[in-house]
Scaffold this active site. Structure first.
Site, PDB file in Angstrom:
ATOM      1  N   GLU A  62      -6.755 -71.645-113.148  1.00 49.32           N
ATOM      2  CA  GLU A  62      -5.710 -72.651-113.038  1.00 49.32           C
ATOM      3  C   GLU A  62      -5.222 -73.205-114.385  1.00 49.32           C
ATOM      4  OE1 GLU A  62      -3.956 -73.760-110.684  1.00 49.32           O
ATOM      5  OE2 GLU A  62      -4.977 -73.580-108.768  1.00 49.32           O
TER       6      GLU A  62
ATOM      7  N   SER B 243     -50.914-100.075 -73.596  1.00 52.94           N
ATOM      8  CA  SER B 243     -52.144-100.509 -74.265  1.00 52.94           C
ATOM      9  C   SER B 243     -52.001-100.646 -75.774  1.00 52.94           C
ATOM     10  CB  SER B 243     -53.274 -99.511 -73.965  1.00 52.94           C
ATOM     11  OG  SER B 243     -53.581 -99.502 -72.586  1.00 52.94           O
TER      12      SER B 243
END
Length: 696
Positions: free
Chosen positions: A92, A352
């Site tokens: 680019e 429990s």
């Protein structure tokens, strides 16, 4: 009127001349008038970004769409594989770090190619110009628009450094559909952050922004492949990559569908977003990799437990209170398992699992020691006659064994001495959010699960045991304030509890003695729990149905405990030892203890053998029992009877069921859903009745 053959070369050379003039104008500062007209450049400060929630390791847990419905994740150069920039600059903008927004050579080349070939071969746009276009998009392409981009690019270069311009490109570049930025594209097409990309993936991400819709791999894979290969051909000229690497990159398959965006810790992320809706980035204490592993574990175990079953897990660090993983549901989108419900914060019966705190207060008060003898025999406390889960009794046992075996009678006897209200107050002071049944006060049933608690609170209480009696409030956002510790119990008492629970019988195929843990099963098989800790971590596990329906055979030991041990196996290869014993710990055997500690003398109870009143202990009055979908019972329903003088007459809705020789268990099969009244009468005329609802 169409232009003739002689006009086309003139137009080409006009473009070329215009390009040269633009370059000269930029170089000579002749754009000052246009700069004044345009005003300051947009720098992206008003852009909206996808709100992101990150884990403690910086990994993305979850992202949210912008108000415009776009995926736009902020990105910087540190977020991207360095090879991406090699390919990007080679394809680019080769002179990105040397030009000042406009590359005169690239502009002249583009103008010359247009003049000589009659078509645009390269646009001559620098990355800075592309960023200018992304910040200030214009639909119409024209010479003026190009000139404007060049001016804006120069302004950007004056206002920002190169790294910030690159970050804007990485964040805003279009990748097709509602994807903006390299991170969104990398997640959507490859399912990962762009920190480690293959060369083929790199080339595709370089190519897509040039024509994002035409090259979308999920719609036009052939176009995407061709564009990727052109990038690879171009960057081959840079000699940065070997021929073998380029050939392998061309052989890579192109993704043909978009992947889902990350959805780690969805409930924690939703909570954070709701609390900080204006923050672009929220940092959690949750470890993304651990969270992902445990989410998979929860899904696998939930499926194994059955349809509509769910699993919730909390993992926390003892010393800091940081939540490292929180699985609130096995599958966020599974409606059959109520995936949207946060089961780590749902109030459920703990079974429990509160017993260790009863014993802890007993140790603190000097009522018992782990080697104290305690009775496990049929007893009654007024109208309450607790029984063990297996309906058997062990006789005289040590407190250590009573807690490890989770015997009910010893726990209730000790709770009677400690005081249910005191236990409730102590747990509340430690930061637990507890909920009693409506219109009820704390009673002895509290010790066997007759209260509601959240998994996250129960896990915090157990972390307090690991910390030898102080609870560090949990937090899961990194910037949450550090809250003061809460007292749970004395260090010696907490150490005793941990020492006892470390030797609790492990589930099948698990190695014991490495973590301290306790299991629990709520009344009616609705909830199965397992909570445990080592010297560094505390883990809480809950399993059951989100709707609270009973699950026959659901037990903490067989359903939740194996998950607990699996979580620890994923946490660490070798659990850290528990904290050393604090001063004051007695390691004596029963016979060596001080006389008051050798045997526990229970209060306010009488032997069941001396009780003459007949009583139905199961089902309890007002209970709801589940039937199959066709209205039949899951199995014969037991009626458990204690006391009374034989013979006993049992009636169901006024009709005789049978006559029993004495206390025990009889069974009946209901005809269908509805309310049933069970009555028992003994030889003296004493009677007891309960009303039970049968529902599908």
């Amino acid at each position: 009127m169409t232009a003739g053959p002689t006009s086309r070369p003139r137009r080409r050379w006009a473009y070329a001349a215009a390009g040269a003039l633009w370059c000269a104008a930029i170089a000579g500062g002749a754009v000052a008038g246009l700069v004044d007209t345009l005003g300051p450049p947009p720098l992206g400060k008003t852009l909206t970004y996808s709100q992101t929630v990150l884990g403690s390791d910086g990994e993305l847990l979850r992202a949210y769409l912008t108000p415009e419905g776009r995926w736009r994740l902020p990105a910087s150069t540190a977020d991207v594989d360095p090879r991406f920039f090699d390919a990007l600059f080679a394809y680019e903008d080769k002179r990105f770090f040397s030009h000042h927004g406009v590359d005169p050579l690239a502009t002249l080349r583009a103008a010359y190619q247009l003049a000589t070939r009659g078509e645009i071969v390269s646009g001559g746009s620098t990355l800075s110009m592309q960023v200018a276009r992304l910040l200030e998009p214009r639909r119409k392409r024209s010479l003026y628009a190009k000139f404007r981009q060049m001016v804006r690019a120069v302004q950007l270069e004056q206002a920002l450094d190169k790294q910030k311009i690159l970050s804007l490109y990485l964040t805003l570049a279009p990748y097709g559909g509602n994807l903006e930025g390299i991170r969104a594209a990398s997640f959507a097409y490859f399912g990962k952050e762009p920190r480690r990309l293959t060369l083929g993936e790199t080339a595709l991400l370089v190519a897509l922004p040039q024509s994002p819709e035409y090259r979308r791999p999920d719609r036009h894979p052939d176009h995407a492949r061709d564009a990727r290969n052109r990038v690879l051909d171009r960057i081959a000229e840079s000699e940065l990559f070997s021929a073998e690497e380029l050939a392998a990159a061309k052989a890579e398959p192109v993704p043909t569908a978009r992947k889902s965006m990350p959805l780690g810790a969805p409930h924690a992320a939703d909570d954070a977003k709701a609390a900080f809706s204006d923050r672009p980035i929220i940092h959690l204490t949750i470890n993304a990799r651990l969270q992902s592993r445990l989410e998979r574990l929860a899904r696998d175990r939930a499926r194994g437990l059955g349809d509509a079953m769910s699993v919730a897990i909390v993992v926390a660090e003892n010393e800091t209170g940081r939540i490292l993983a929180r699985i609130a549901t096995p599958d966020y989108f599974d409606a059959t398992r109520a995936g949207q419900v946060d089961l780590t914060r749902a109030v459920r019966s703990p079974g429990s699992t509160l017993k260790p705190f009863i014993y802890g207060l007993g140790f603190e008060d000097g009522l018992v020691h782990p080697e104290t003898l305690i009775e496990d025999r049929p007893v009654r406390f007024g109208d309450y006659a607790p029984e063990n889960f297996d309906q058997t009794f062990q006789g005289t046992v040590t407190v250590r064994r009573a807690l490890q075996m989770s015997l009910n009678v010893p726990a209730v006897s000790l709770l009677d001495a400690v005081g249910p209200s005191r236990l409730l107050a102590r747990l509340d002071e430690a930061g637990a959010s507890l909920k009693l049944p409506e219109h009820e006060t704390a009673g002895l049933a509290l010790g066997l699960g007759g209260i509601g608690i959240r998994l996250i609170d129960l896990t915090a209480l157990y972390a307090g045991l690991a910390r030898q009696g102080t609870v560090m409030p949990f937090h899961e956002r990194q910037d949450d304030p550090v809250l003061p510790e809460h007292r749970l119990m004395e260090p010696v008492a907490a150490w005793y509890v941990g020492d006892v629970l470390r030797d609790a019988p492990p589930p099948p195929n698990a190695l014991g003695g490495r973590i301290a843990f306790k299991t629990g099963t709520s009344y009616g098989y609705r909830d199965a729990w397992a909570v445990g800790f080592d010297g560094r971590y505390t883990v809480g596990v809950w399993t059951g149905r989100p709707d609270g329906a009973p699950v026959p055979g659901l037990l903490g030991r067989t359903a939740a405990a194996p998950i607990l041990f699996d979580v620890f196996a994923r946490l660490t290869e070798k659990p850290r030892p528990l904290s050393p014993a604090p001063p004051g710990v007695l390691r004596d055997r029963t016979a060596q203890l001080p006389p008051p500690l050798r045997r526990f003398a229970a209060r306010n109870m009488q032997s069941a053998s001396t009780v003459s009143d007949v009583r139905i202990v199961f089902p309890p009055n007002g209970a709801s029992l589940a039937l199959e979908e066709d209205g039949t019972a899951i199995g014969p329903i037991p009626i458990k009877i204690t006391g009374g003088t034989a013979p006993l007459s049992i009636l169901v809705d006024g009709m005789p069921l049978q006559t029993a020789r004495g206390a025990g268990t009889v069974f009946f099969s209901p005809e269908g859903p509805g309310f049933v009244r069970v009555t028992v009468t003994d030889a003296t005329g004493a009677a007891d009745s309960v009303s039970v609802r049968l529902q599908q």
